[in-house]
Scaffold this motif. Structure first.
Motif, mmCIF file in Angstrom:
data_model
loop_
_atom_site.group_PDB
_atom_site.id
_atom_site.type_symbol
_atom_site.label_atom_id
_atom_site.label_comp_id
_atom_site.label_asym_id
_atom_site.label_seq_id
_atom_site.Cartn_x
_atom_site.Cartn_y
_atom_site.Cartn_z
ATOM 1 N N GLU A 126 0.845 -1.189 0.000
ATOM 2 C CA GLU A 126 0.000 0.000 0.000
ATOM 3 C C GLU A 126 0.882 1.241 0.000
ATOM 4 O O GLU A 126 1.794 1.373 0.827
ATOM 5 C CB GLU A 126 -0.901 -0.004 1.236
ATOM 6 N N ASP A 127 0.627 2.148 -0.953
ATOM 7 C CA ASP A 127 1.455 3.347 -1.068
ATOM 8 C C ASP A 127 0.670 4.445 -1.783
ATOM 9 O O ASP A 127 0.084 4.205 -2.845
ATOM 10 C CB ASP A 127 2.742 3.012 -1.836
ATOM 11 N N ASP A 128 0.669 5.647 -1.209
ATOM 12 C CA ASP A 128 0.035 6.823 -1.820
ATOM 13 C C ASP A 128 -1.423 6.568 -2.202
ATOM 14 O O ASP A 128 -1.867 6.907 -3.302
ATOM 15 C CB ASP A 128 0.824 7.275 -3.054
ATOM 16 N N GLY A 129 -2.166 5.937 -1.297
ATOM 17 C CA GLY A 129 -3.585 5.720 -1.555
ATOM 18 C C GLY A 129 -3.868 4.651 -2.585
ATOM 19 O O GLY A 129 -4.988 4.555 -3.091
ATOM 20 N N LYS A 130 -2.883 3.831 -2.912
ATOM 21 C CA LYS A 130 -3.075 2.729 -3.864
ATOM 22 C C LYS A 130 -2.640 1.416 -3.223
ATOM 23 O O LYS A 130 -1.662 1.365 -2.495
ATOM 24 C CB LYS A 130 -2.273 2.966 -5.148
ATOM 25 N N VAL A 131 -3.381 0.370 -3.520
ATOM 26 C CA VAL A 131 -3.053 -0.973 -3.040
ATOM 27 C C VAL A 131 -2.642 -1.813 -4.247
ATOM 28 O O VAL A 131 -3.405 -1.930 -5.213
ATOM 29 C CB VAL A 131 -4.254 -1.620 -2.317
ATOM 30 N N THR A 132 -1.441 -2.378 -4.196
ATOM 31 C CA THR A 132 -0.929 -3.188 -5.308
ATOM 32 C C THR A 132 -0.834 -4.646 -4.883
ATOM 33 O O THR A 132 -0.224 -4.967 -3.863
ATOM 34 C CB THR A 132 0.455 -2.693 -5.763
ATOM 35 N N LEU A 133 -1.467 -5.504 -5.682
ATOM 36 C CA LEU A 133 -1.405 -6.952 -5.463
ATOM 37 C C LEU A 133 -0.482 -7.554 -6.510
ATOM 38 O O LEU A 133 -0.549 -7.183 -7.683
ATOM 39 C CB LEU A 133 -2.794 -7.572 -5.581
ATOM 40 N N SER A 134 0.352 -8.490 -6.106
ATOM 41 C CA SER A 134 1.274 -9.105 -7.066
ATOM 42 C C SER A 134 1.423 -10.591 -6.785
ATOM 43 O O SER A 134 1.312 -11.040 -5.644
ATOM 44 C CB SER A 134 2.649 -8.425 -7.009
ATOM 45 N N CYS A 135 1.652 -11.349 -7.863
ATOM 46 C CA CYS A 135 1.910 -12.788 -7.781
ATOM 47 C C CYS A 135 3.129 -13.110 -8.628
ATOM 48 O O CYS A 135 3.296 -12.567 -9.734
ATOM 49 C CB CYS A 135 0.715 -13.594 -8.295
ATOM 50 N N ASN A 136 3.965 -14.002 -8.119
ATOM 51 C CA ASN A 136 5.161 -14.427 -8.847
ATOM 52 C C ASN A 136 5.279 -15.940 -8.734
ATOM 53 O O ASN A 136 5.306 -16.486 -7.628
ATOM 54 C CB ASN A 136 6.402 -13.742 -8.280
ATOM 55 N N ASP A 159 -5.158 -10.468 -19.173
ATOM 56 C CA ASP A 159 -4.243 -10.213 -20.289
ATOM 57 C C ASP A 159 -3.839 -11.542 -20.915
ATOM 58 O O ASP A 159 -4.278 -12.609 -20.469
ATOM 59 C CB ASP A 159 -3.004 -9.424 -19.815
ATOM 60 N N GLU A 160 -3.022 -11.481 -21.945
ATOM 61 C CA GLU A 160 -2.544 -12.687 -22.636
ATOM 62 C C GLU A 160 -1.024 -12.798 -22.566
ATOM 63 O O GLU A 160 -0.390 -13.380 -23.442
ATOM 64 C CB GLU A 160 -3.024 -12.680 -24.094
ATOM 65 N N LYS A 161 -0.447 -12.266 -21.519
ATOM 66 C CA LYS A 161 1.003 -12.315 -21.342
ATOM 67 C C LYS A 161 1.429 -13.674 -20.803
ATOM 68 O O LYS A 161 0.638 -14.391 -20.189
ATOM 69 C CB LYS A 161 1.454 -11.194 -20.409
ATOM 70 N N SER A 162 2.710 -13.997 -21.006
ATOM 71 C CA SER A 162 3.211 -15.321 -20.620
ATOM 72 C C SER A 162 4.169 -15.269 -19.439
ATOM 73 O O SER A 162 4.787 -16.275 -19.106
ATOM 74 C CB SER A 162 3.918 -15.979 -21.817
ATOM 75 N N GLY A 163 4.314 -14.121 -18.793
ATOM 76 C CA GLY A 163 5.285 -13.985 -17.712
ATOM 77 C C GLY A 163 4.846 -14.648 -16.423
ATOM 78 O O GLY A 163 3.658 -14.884 -16.178
ATOM 79 N N ALA A 164 5.845 -14.929 -15.573
ATOM 80 C CA ALA A 164 5.565 -15.539 -14.277
ATOM 81 C C ALA A 164 5.115 -14.508 -13.258
ATOM 82 O O ALA A 164 4.586 -14.871 -12.203
ATOM 83 C CB ALA A 164 6.808 -16.259 -13.757
ATOM 84 N N PHE A 165 5.311 -13.214 -13.555
ATOM 85 C CA PHE A 165 4.922 -12.153 -12.629
ATOM 86 C C PHE A 165 3.699 -11.424 -13.169
ATOM 87 O O PHE A 165 3.602 -11.126 -14.361
ATOM 88 C CB PHE A 165 6.071 -11.145 -12.457
ATOM 89 N N THR A 166 2.750 -11.146 -12.287
ATOM 90 C CA THR A 166 1.565 -10.383 -12.654
ATOM 91 C C THR A 166 1.149 -9.535 -11.462
ATOM 92 O O THR A 166 1.367 -9.924 -10.301
ATOM 93 C CB THR A 166 0.401 -11.305 -13.080
ATOM 94 N N SER A 167 0.562 -8.353 -11.726
ATOM 95 C CA SER A 167 0.153 -7.467 -10.641
ATOM 96 C C SER A 167 -1.144 -6.762 -11.001
ATOM 97 O O SER A 167 -1.520 -6.661 -12.172
ATOM 98 C CB SER A 167 1.254 -6.438 -10.334
ATOM 99 N N TYR A 168 -1.795 -6.249 -9.978
ATOM 100 C CA TYR A 168 -3.047 -5.515 -10.147
ATOM 101 C C TYR A 168 -3.075 -4.391 -9.108
ATOM 102 O O TYR A 168 -2.753 -4.610 -7.929
ATOM 103 C CB TYR A 168 -4.256 -6.431 -9.958
ATOM 104 N N THR A 169 -3.459 -3.178 -9.537
ATOM 105 C CA THR A 169 -3.457 -2.012 -8.658
ATOM 106 C C THR A 169 -4.886 -1.557 -8.383
ATOM 107 O O THR A 169 -5.693 -1.421 -9.305
ATOM 108 C CB THR A 169 -2.653 -0.849 -9.274
ATOM 109 N N ILE A 170 -5.166 -1.310 -7.107
ATOM 110 C CA ILE A 170 -6.475 -0.837 -6.665
ATOM 111 C C ILE A 170 -6.331 0.607 -6.215
ATOM 112 O O ILE A 170 -5.454 0.927 -5.402
ATOM 113 C CB ILE A 170 -7.003 -1.685 -5.492
ATOM 114 N N ASN A 171 -7.172 1.479 -6.739
ATOM 115 C CA ASN A 171 -7.178 2.871 -6.297
ATOM 116 C C ASN A 171 -8.123 3.022 -5.123
ATOM 117 O O ASN A 171 -9.312 2.736 -5.228
ATOM 118 C CB ASN A 171 -7.610 3.798 -7.439
ATOM 119 N N GLY A 172 -7.595 3.474 -4.002
ATOM 120 C CA GLY A 172 -8.427 3.642 -2.818
ATOM 121 C C GLY A 172 -7.797 3.011 -1.596
ATOM 122 O O GLY A 172 -6.790 2.301 -1.681
#
Length: 335
Positions: A126-136, A159-172
């Motif tokens: 959580e930073d600057d009013g945003k929550v970031t979720l990530s998976c690796n 998405d249709e990406k093939s990477g092992a890392f993915t993230s999602y950002t929540i505003n609030g």
């Protein structure tokens, strides 16, 4: 006997479950059995039964017009990989210990591949009013064809990406977006990671002000839309500068609570005793919060006051008209 539906080969991860389906038809109705042969070269087919493999195997079969059977295996391990065979026969001697069946068992096979589950590292920042979720995802990695982020069965992003890392950002703020989130790696098989955004209860009243009639039953309700659920609900009533705990044992109060909702019922409302502020208090492992509900108790005659007011206005108006008519001079009669 003949098959009208056969089991399909599948790929699964360790700790997942798998289900195979088989359907046969014939006259008389055929019996269905399930057999298994592992990947070990020295292993032979062995019959499976309901409750096998430490009760991880469940078999459900119905014999109505035709035969259907489903086998499910929970908490898969590498030893569950192999060939699963659905066998069907309606020969009367099919299960005889010494006689050979006149008609061989017909067979339908499906391979189940159980692969090691890769480890997924999930993180919430959580930073600057945003929550970031990530998976690796760690190695070994299967073929990845895309990603999804899911919350409450709703797809938030994909998405249709093939990477092992993915993230999602929540505003609030984190308190506004608590719950269970899933990162999904698309492929065969599909792989899911999970993370929780946990906060103290965000307790709120359904209505901040409630009304009830004297002698009726008052109902006050509070909810908790956040995660995790409340473990302990309690109700208090303010009076003379202190708050008194309300309990079911008192006889006049009935409290019904679940993880996300609590309800207080007050029997035979009394104007003097029950009017005031009530507090619903919710507690979980992250803290305690409360909400206030103001209860107003009206007299049973309160509903009659508008009607009585109208009647009084009519009476006053009729009286004025009557007095005016009495005092009014009679019209002069012309000659």
């Amino acid at each position: 006997a003949g098959f009208i539906k056969s089991p399909l080969s599948q790929k699964r991860l360790t700790q997942d479950s798998v289900e195979l389906y088989c359907e046969a038809i014939g006259n008389p109705i055929p019996e269905i059995q399930w057999w298994f042969e592992g990947n070990d070269p020295n292993e032979t087919y062995a019959q499976l039964w309901d409750g096998a493999r430490q009760d991880r195997v469940k078999i459900n079969a119905t014999y109505n017009l035709h035969s259907t059977s489903t086998i499910s295996i929970a908490n898969l391990t590498g030893d569950d990989s192999g060939m699963y065979e659905c066998r069907a026969s309606n020969d009367p001697d099919r299960n005889h210990l010494s006689k050979s069946p006149k008609v061989k068992w017909i067979r339908s096979q499906a391979n189940v591949f159980v692969i090691e589950r890769p480890e997924i590292t999930a993180q919430v920042t959580e930073d600057d009013g945003k929550v970031t979720l990530s998976c690796n995802m760690s190695a070994p990695q299967p073929t990845i064809t895309g990603h999804k982020w899911i919350h409450r069965d709703k797809i938030l992003e994909q998405d249709e990406k093939s990477g092992a890392f993915t993230s999602y950002t929540i505003n609030g703020k984190k308190e506004e977006h608590s719950g269970i989130y899933e990162c999904v790696y698309e492929g065969n098989p599909q792989i899911r990671g999970q993370m929780n955004i946990s906060v103290a209860p965000q307790v709120a009243a359904y209505k901040t002000s409630e009304h009830g009639n004297e002698g009726d039953t008052g109902v006050l309700t509070c909810k908790n839309p956040s995660f995790p659920a409340v473990t302990t609900w309690s109700w208090y009533k303010s009076g003379h500068g202190v708050s008194a705990l309300l309990e079911n044992a008192s006889g006049r109060y009935i409290i019904k609570s679940s993880g996300n909702k609590t309800e207080l019922r007050i029997l035979k409302l009394d104007i003097e005793q029950d009017t005031g502020d009530y507090f619903c208090n919710g507690t979980n492992s992250f803290g305690t919060r409360n909400a206030t509900v103001n209860l107003r108790v009206r007299s049973r005659l309160a509903a009659l006051w508008p009607f009585l007011g109208i009647v009084a206005e009519v009476l006053v108006l009729v009286t004025i008209i009557f007095i005016y008519e009495k005092r009014r001079k009679p019209d002069e009669v012309p000659d």
